[in-house]
Design a protein around this motif. Structure first.
Motif, mmCIF file in Angstrom:
data_model
loop_
_atom_site.group_PDB
_atom_site.id
_atom_site.type_symbol
_atom_site.label_atom_id
_atom_site.label_comp_id
_atom_site.label_asym_id
_atom_site.label_seq_id
_atom_site.Cartn_x
_atom_site.Cartn_y
_atom_site.Cartn_z
ATOM 1 N N LEU A 259 -49.432 -2.195 52.455
ATOM 2 C CA LEU A 259 -48.318 -1.301 52.775
ATOM 3 C C LEU A 259 -48.103 -0.336 51.615
ATOM 4 N N VAL A 260 -48.103 0.960 51.928
ATOM 5 C CA VAL A 260 -48.006 2.011 50.916
ATOM 6 C C VAL A 260 -46.825 2.904 51.267
ATOM 7 N N PRO A 261 -46.035 3.292 50.277
ATOM 8 C CA PRO A 261 -44.918 4.205 50.563
ATOM 9 C C PRO A 261 -45.408 5.502 51.228
ATOM 10 N N ARG A 262 -44.686 5.921 52.245
ATOM 11 C CA ARG A 262 -45.022 7.152 52.965
ATOM 12 C C ARG A 262 -44.711 8.378 52.102
ATOM 13 N N ALA A 263 -45.458 9.432 52.308
ATOM 14 C CA ALA A 263 -45.252 10.679 51.562
ATOM 15 C C ALA A 263 -43.883 11.274 51.833
ATOM 16 N N ASP A 264 -43.369 11.072 53.049
ATOM 17 C CA ASP A 264 -42.060 11.638 53.386
ATOM 18 C C ASP A 264 -40.900 10.759 52.905
ATOM 19 N N GLY A 265 -41.220 9.640 52.258
ATOM 20 C CA GLY A 265 -40.188 8.753 51.722
ATOM 21 C C GLY A 265 -39.503 7.875 52.754
ATOM 22 N N LYS A 266 -39.970 7.915 53.985
ATOM 23 C CA LYS A 266 -39.343 7.154 55.066
ATOM 24 C C LYS A 266 -40.109 5.860 55.338
ATOM 25 N N GLY A 267 -39.986 4.915 54.434
ATOM 26 C CA GLY A 267 -40.616 3.612 54.625
ATOM 27 C C GLY A 267 -42.039 3.552 54.111
ATOM 28 N N ARG A 268 -42.782 2.661 54.717
ATOM 29 C CA ARG A 268 -44.163 2.423 54.295
ATOM 30 C C ARG A 268 -45.101 2.571 55.483
ATOM 31 N N VAL A 269 -46.370 2.786 55.167
ATOM 32 C CA VAL A 269 -47.404 2.887 56.192
ATOM 33 C C VAL A 269 -48.470 1.825 55.885
ATOM 34 N N ALA A 270 -49.016 1.226 56.928
ATOM 35 C CA ALA A 270 -50.068 0.226 56.769
ATOM 36 C C ALA A 270 -51.415 0.930 56.597
ATOM 37 N N ILE A 271 -52.134 0.519 55.571
ATOM 38 C CA ILE A 271 -53.487 0.999 55.318
ATOM 39 C C ILE A 271 -54.401 -0.207 55.540
ATOM 40 N N PHE A 272 -55.429 -0.040 56.379
ATOM 41 C CA PHE A 272 -56.258 -1.164 56.776
ATOM 42 C C PHE A 272 -57.676 -1.079 56.240
ATOM 43 N N GLU A 273 -58.173 -2.212 55.768
ATOM 44 C CA GLU A 273 -59.600 -2.388 55.500
ATOM 45 C C GLU A 273 -60.119 -3.249 56.636
ATOM 46 N N ILE A 274 -61.212 -2.820 57.258
ATOM 47 C CA ILE A 274 -61.715 -3.507 58.448
ATOM 48 C C ILE A 274 -63.180 -3.858 58.256
ATOM 49 N N MET A 275 -63.478 -5.152 58.426
ATOM 50 C CA MET A 275 -64.855 -5.630 58.390
ATOM 51 C C MET A 275 -65.144 -6.344 59.702
ATOM 52 N N LEU A 276 -66.189 -5.923 60.370
ATOM 53 C CA LEU A 276 -66.638 -6.584 61.583
ATOM 54 C C LEU A 276 -67.902 -7.369 61.257
#
Length: 128
Positions: A31-48
């Motif tokens: 979870l990373v703070p959003r650029a607009d300052g409105k909460g956080r955004v999930a950043i995903f690493e995906i391995m299949l």
């Protein structure tokens, strides 16, 4: 590697083989703070778990997995750094936030040449 190391050394090869056969995917979230300052955004690493991933697990070459993930985006995989870079390009997160979380920050800096280099004290100096 951490999961396998929890087993006695005499069972680790068997566990590695079982894991390689049964694993379907691993998704990790940051979870990373959003650029607009409105909460956080999930950043995903995906391995299949494709053939190459299963082989690396079986052969105890897990240190090479990130290279396979990095080159397998057409299969839906992505590294954390690739996801961070995309989030910065889409202006979802600030470059500085991505830089703090990147596994290879020097690659992230190369992807954004407009970002000024860091001061000798290691702190970012650019504005995004």
């Amino acid at each position: 590697s951490r999961l396998i190391s929890e087993f006695p050394s005499g069972q680790q090869d068997q566990v590695r083989t079982q894991l390689a056969l049964t694993l379907e995917a691993v998704v990790s979230q940051l979870l990373v703070p959003r650029a607009d300052g409105k909460g956080r955004v999930a950043i995903f690493e995906i391995m299949l778990a494709n053939y190459a991933i299963r082989h690396l697990i079986r052969e105890d070459k897990t240190h090479q997995i990130s290279s396979v993930i990095e080159t397998s985006s057409q299969q839906g995989m992505q590294t954390l750094d690739q996801a961070l870079e995309a989030a910065v390009k889409n202006k979802v997160i600030e470059f500085e936030e991505a830089l703090l979380r990147a596994q290879r920050p020097e690659d992230l800096e190369k992807a954004f040449p407009a970002y000024q280099s860091r001061h000798p004290n290691g702190k970012p100096t650019g504005n995004w």
